[in-house]
Design an enzyme around this catalytic site. Structure first.
Site, PDB file in Angstrom:
ATOM      1  N   GLU A   1       0.808  -1.217   0.000  1.00 33.28           N
ATOM      2  CA  GLU A   1       0.000   0.000   0.000  1.00 33.28           C
ATOM      3  C   GLU A   1       0.844   1.271   0.000  1.00 33.28           C
ATOM      4  O   GLU A   1       0.474   2.282  -0.597  1.00 33.28           O
ATOM      5  CB  GLU A   1      -0.899   0.019   1.239  1.00 33.28           C
ATOM      6  CG  GLU A   1      -2.361  -0.152   0.958  1.00 33.28           C
ATOM      7  CD  GLU A   1      -2.747  -1.589   0.665  1.00 33.28           C
ATOM      8  OE1 GLU A   1      -3.819  -1.804   0.100  1.00 33.28           O
ATOM      9  OE2 GLU A   1      -1.976  -2.493   1.003  1.00 33.28           O
ATOM     10  N   ALA A   2       1.968   1.248   0.711  1.00 36.32           N
ATOM     11  CA  ALA A   2       2.729   2.475   0.970  1.00 36.32           C
ATOM     12  C   ALA A   2       3.043   3.288  -0.295  1.00 36.32           C
ATOM     13  O   ALA A   2       2.852   4.506  -0.303  1.00 36.32           O
ATOM     14  CB  ALA A   2       4.015   2.142   1.726  1.00 36.32           C
TER      15      ALA A   2
END
Length: 919
Positions: free
Chosen positions: A867-868
């Site tokens: 996700e980052a």
């Protein structure tokens, strides 16, 4: 039909085929050469690339009649085998270039055609070649693919050996933190990894092929469904409507919040009374062939009373808008955030306040592999569904009541899966497949075309956010107020959760003691909102990170330094009141600062009147988990020939197979266990519940569960006087061979719907983004020319995998910022028209700066990663556009016409000012 002679992979073969059929169909369906993957079927993605007389050709748009006598066709099956790989296949594995792997055969064949022409291409020439030949990848961000071609060329020139390229284990045998190759890599680079559409071709005789009758309007009442003509069409076995569904005929959204005004049963399996969005399934045609099924589907007549379609939150919130789900208001869930002191007096006394509204778009996932699956009732009477599900246990709970069968009679197994980027967190066709198999009592398959794939799968939920951000005379943040709505389409599943994400991540990363906010989830008739990588955070950071830039400007401060002094410190808590588990943001900013200073100098030097260059900055944060006391289970078993890890960890390209193997190996290696001795059984509801592969939770939760199970087994293997028992010794001493591990984020709590306060995640990921952007003043087109990012995702479990996740996430963030949208149902219906970045749209110059801070609760100190990289690159790009040319964009994508309009307004204002001064 014609009897046609073709030379395929050096062998003359005869086929009887329709001359107008595509070469891809003949290769796949008649010759079973399924290494040729079909994803778009219109020549846009290159997954089907084969060589004809040495040239890369897209087989999906090449009819058989175009082949000339003597043409020589080479497919992925013809250039290497698992035992004798081509240097391209080796380099592809070594660089982790086969993530999901659906595009890999096409890229490798395209690259082979290039290297057959020259063994000394430049990186730019390789990228241009892929761009020209329309080779698309959604996973990798392209950089690893270019690296692979360059290394393959070096091997073929004799400048490198295979051993120079292949990764190696550490001296102690550990593969943790290395670039060890994922177990699925060989199958993916040789085209033998069977994705769902390949499985469909290899189903037993008698398998029925399905086609959907779908809504072609976005909102309507159903007055009648007439199947009479369709039932007479050739090959039709059965036409299935809502009347045939044995259960509740609905997919439950598993609503948990007491403040949700709906009940979560708002999504029909097959529509009965109403159409809620374009593409809604009304009936299923089961026939002997896909062609027959699709032809019959067109003959089903649906009598509709078309209703007004509310295609945005703006429209659905209008006072005169009708309720999309009668009895439930269109704004059906509210989320508050209340932290610290009242913000009103702080706003009034602030040295500076920024008040802006941003709009984050309905980003399409643009996964290349269309949705697909199979279902059958097995010999024990269990309905078994094979699909792209990235949450087999979750989907079991969501569809079982709708199908009306006992839970023990439903089994979901994940097929080898092309990238999903989160859309398969929602069940899509699972219930449709289940209904068809139950009704026909035969095996069935359903494969979407790319049009269905784009128009009838979930999308990122757009959000309209008003943010007011204040600071004192020293530039320290004092208060934040937010007001937002989130357009979640017609179905409520996970709508409350993504709305909560705005409370969790707006303002995250900064020491911000006083927050007030209110948001709502809104039902509309546009595409239903599903999970998308970064889930909820891109909407939040778009608002927060542009506001930070503008506040820095108001205070006359550099945007990096203004952020730096406001970052989390020892006394900070997150917007939900949680103590950050590590403090790493200042170190990440320290890592990127020298690069930032160089970039600013470069921008000043390279800007011209025609092309303006700028630098942007932003930070992004994401939590690992599904909120609250999330958990995962796994099993590790000793066998006569090695070990087996049983895990629910679903893989959609992120590398679940390699991570599961690495987690177990890192524990068991002290007993002399080699990585190749560890087998995997993954993602099956008859196995352990790992939880869904979303929210960057799997590496933490599944990884910890595997670690715990492996430690239990290792403990059982230990001999009292040292050393470890063999399988035979375990059996002879009657010691159990299988151990179940479980890991729970016990200290985590849910966030309050009223205040947003809670401890939702055990671990967070942190990233700083710094794009360099050029703006063409004449056209308004913005181009990202270089990307630098500093990231901390804890201990790196596999370097190639983490690199690939970062590169791929950055490419998707670039698309989100500049090109990608799903708004217009007439326009946004192909990969290209939705704005997917091709190879030359993503810079080759990408630099990742890693900080590895071990997470106390992570397996071996790891966090997640996926996700980052997609949290906050887009506001950094918009900030860079402003830095370049002075145009602020608040709505994405920042299309050239929007930037051009800003430049023209700027020029007009300057001319008016000059005219005023003149007078």
């Amino acid at each position: 039909m014609k009897r046609i002679s073709v030379n395929v992979n050096g062998v003359e073969r005869w086929v009887v085929a329709d001359p107008k059929r595509s070469l891809a169909d003949v290769l796949r369906e008649q010759m079973m050469l399924t290494g040729c993957k079909v994803c778009c079927a219109d020549g846009q993605c290159g997954s089907c690339t084969v060589l004809i007389d040495g040239k890369p050709i897209r087989a999906c748009v090449t009819p058989m009649e175009k082949l000339t006598a003597g043409s020589k066709i080479v497919t992925i099956e013809g250039i290497g085998t698992p035992e004798n790989l081509h240097p391209l296949q080796i380099a592809w594995m070594a660089h982790g270039s086969a993530q999901c792997g659906v595009c890999s055969p096409g890229f490798i064949m395209s690259a082979k055609a290039l290297l057959d022409k020259t063994l000394t291409p430049t990186r730019e020439e390789v990228r241009a070649w892929f761009h020209r030949n329309r080779n698309l990848c959604r996973c990798t961000g392209y950089k690893p693919l270019i690296d692979s071609v360059m290394d393959a060329a070096a091997i073929m020139r004799g400048d490198k050996t295979i051993y120079d390229v292949m990764p190696k284990a550490k001296e102690d045998g550990s593969i943790l933190g290395t670039e060890y190759i994922r177990p699925s890599a060989v199958a993916k680079v040789t085209g033998t990894w069977d994705f769902g559409a390949d499985v469909a071709l290899k189903m037993p005789a008698g398998t029925l092929r399905l086609a959907l009758v779908q809504a072609e309007v976005s909102h309507a009442l159903i007055k009648g469904i007439d199947t009479a003509e369709a039932e007479k069409m050739p090959g039709v076995e059965r036409i299935i409507t809502w009347k045939d569904v044995g259960g509740k005929n609905a997919i439950t959204g598993l609503i948990t919040f007491p403040t949700n005004k709906g009940d979560g049963w708002d999504r029909p399996i097959l529509c009965k009374e109403k159409i809620f969005q374009f593409g809604d399934a009304i009936a299923i045609v089961a026939a002997d062939t896909e062609e027959h099924a699709r032809a019959a589907a067109k003959k089903v007549k649906v009598d509709l009373e078309v209703l007004p379609a509310y295609m945005s939150g703006f429209a659905a919130l209008a006072p005169d808008a009708m309720e999309i789900h009668p009895g439930v208001p269109n704004a059906y869930y509210e989320q508050g955030v209340v932290k610290g002191a009242d913000t009103k007096p702080l706003m009034a006394s602030a040295a500076a306040v920024v008040d802006i509204t941003t709009y984050c778009s309905r980003q399409p996932h643009l996964h290349l592999e269309p949705d697909c699956g199979e279902a059958f009732v097995d010999d024990d009477g269990v309905l078994t569904i094979l699909s792209k599900s990235i949450g087999v246990h979750l989907h079991h709970a969501m569809i079982c009541p709708g199908l009306g069968i006992p839970p023990e009679k439903l089994r979901l197994i994940q097929n080898p899966t092309g990238g999903t980027f989160g859309y398969k967190f929602s069940p899509t066709m699972e219930a449709l497949l289940g209904v068809a198999a139950l009704v026909t009592k035969k095996p069935v398959s359903l494969v979407y075309d790319q049009y269905q794939n784009i128009t009838y799968t979930g999308k990122r939920s757009p959000a309209n956010i008003n943010i007011r951000l204040a600071c004192d005379k020293n530039g320290m943040l004092t208060a934040m107020e937010t007001d937002w709505w989130l357009d979640h389409g017609p179905y409520s599943e996970f709508g409350d959760l993504v709305t909560l994400r705005q409370a969790q991540f707006t303002g995250a990363g900064y020491h911000l003691e006083n927050i007030r906010g209110k948001g709502k989830t809104v039902a509309t008739n546009h595409a239903w909102g599903s999970a998308f990588r970064g889930y909820g955070s891109p909407q939040a950071f778009l608002a927060g990170e542009i506001a930070m830039d503008m506040l820095a400007e108001k205070m006359g401060e550099d945007p990096l330094e203004f952020r730096y002094k406001n970052l989390y410190n020892e006394t900070s808590t997150t917007p939900t009141g949680q103590k950050p588990e590590v403090l790493v943001l200042k170190q990440l900013f320290d890592l990127i600062r020298p690069k930032y200073l160089e970039a600013k100098q470069r921008a000043a030097k390279l800007s011209t009147p025609e092309t303006k260059r700028g630098v942007g900055i932003s930070l992004g944060i994401y939590g690992c988990g599904l909120d609250g006391p999330d958990s995962s289970e796994a099993r590790v078993e000793m066998t006569p020939s090695g070990f087996i890890v049983h895990s629910g960890w679903e893989d959609h390209g992120q590398g679940a197979d390699l991570s599961a193997q690495t987690m177990a190996h890192e524990v068991l290696r002290v007993a002399g266990v080699k990585p190749e001795q560890i087998g995997l059984v993954m993602a099956d509801t008859f196995g352990p519940n790992g939880g869904p592969a979303g929210g960057s939770r799997s590496n933490v939760f599944c990884g910890n569960a595997i670690r715990v199970a492996a430690e239990m087994l290792l403990n059982a293997m230990k001999k009292p006087n040292g050393g470890y028992r063999t399988y035979k010794e375990m059996v002879s001493e009657n010691i159990p061979l299988s151990y179940d591990g479980k890991w729970v984020a016990a200290a985590c709590t849910d966030c309050s719907p009223d205040t947003g306060q809670g401890n939702p995640f055990p671990i967070y990921m942190y990233e700083v983004f710094m794009p360099e952007v050029e703006v063409d003043v004449e056209t308004g087109k913005a181009t990202v020319v270089k990307l630098t990012t500093a990231i901390d995702v804890g201990t790196i479990i596999n370097k190639a995998t983490v690199d690939g996740q970062v590169y791929g996430g950055l490419a998707q963030g670039l698309g989100l910022a500049l090109t990608e949208d799903f708004e217009d149902l007439d326009l946004h219906t192909t990969l290209k028209d939705c704005g997917i970045p091709y190879p030359k749209d993503v810079p080759d110059d990408i630099e990742i700066l890693y900080l590895e801070t071990a997470r106390p609760l992570g397996p071996f100190g790891a966090a997640g990663v996926g996700e980052a990289p997609l949290t906050a690159l887009h506001p950094a790009i918009l900030n860079a556009i402003y830095n370049a040319c002075g145009v602020r964009i608040f709505r994405i994508p920042a299309l050239p016409e929007a930037i051009k309009m800003g430049l023209e307004a700027q020029a007009g204002a300057a001319a008016a000012k000059k005219d005023l001064q003149h007078h």
